[in-house]
Design a protein around this motif. Structure first.
Motif: not given
Length: 108
Positions: A81-88, A91-92, A95-103
């Motif tokens: 479903s489109q909503r599931t794809k958007i939610k995924r 979430q990705q 995760t990238i944002k947290r990784y970049l904040q850690d860097i």
């Protein structure tokens, strides 16, 4: 409509009212959609915010996209479903944002 997003659970009437449905529709959908499994306490159905997310998806597919129940179930089971794809994707990105904040913190 008042903000009840802080609630930890909803009874079946509250959940049904959220969508403008009768409780019987939600009970029927439980038999059609295996991913919709509200907890039962003392015979009463208790819907968590996660259950409401599943219901949001069902309502979107059945009421708005006009899919038949079997097709909506298949879409949800396969995660297409489109909503599931958007939610995924969100979430990705989180995760990238947290990784970049850690860097960024390491570079200070």
């Amino acid at each position: 409509m008042h903000d009840d997003s802080h609630k930890l659970y909803y009874n079946i009437n509250e959940a049904a009212a959220r969508y403008g449905f009768d409780a019987s529709k939600l009970r029927y959908w439980e038999s059609v959609f295996p991913m919709l499994k509200p907890e039962k306490r003392g015979g009463d159905r208790i819907y968590t915010p996660e259950d409401l997310e599943v219901l949001d998806e069902i309502v979107y597919l059945v009421e708005h996209k006009k899919h038949k129940l079997a097709a909506a179930r298949q879409i949800m089971e396969t995660g297409r479903s489109q909503r599931t794809k958007i939610k995924r994707a969100v979430q990705q990105l989180e995760t990238i944002k947290r990784y970049l904040q850690d860097i960024k913190e390491l570079m200070k």
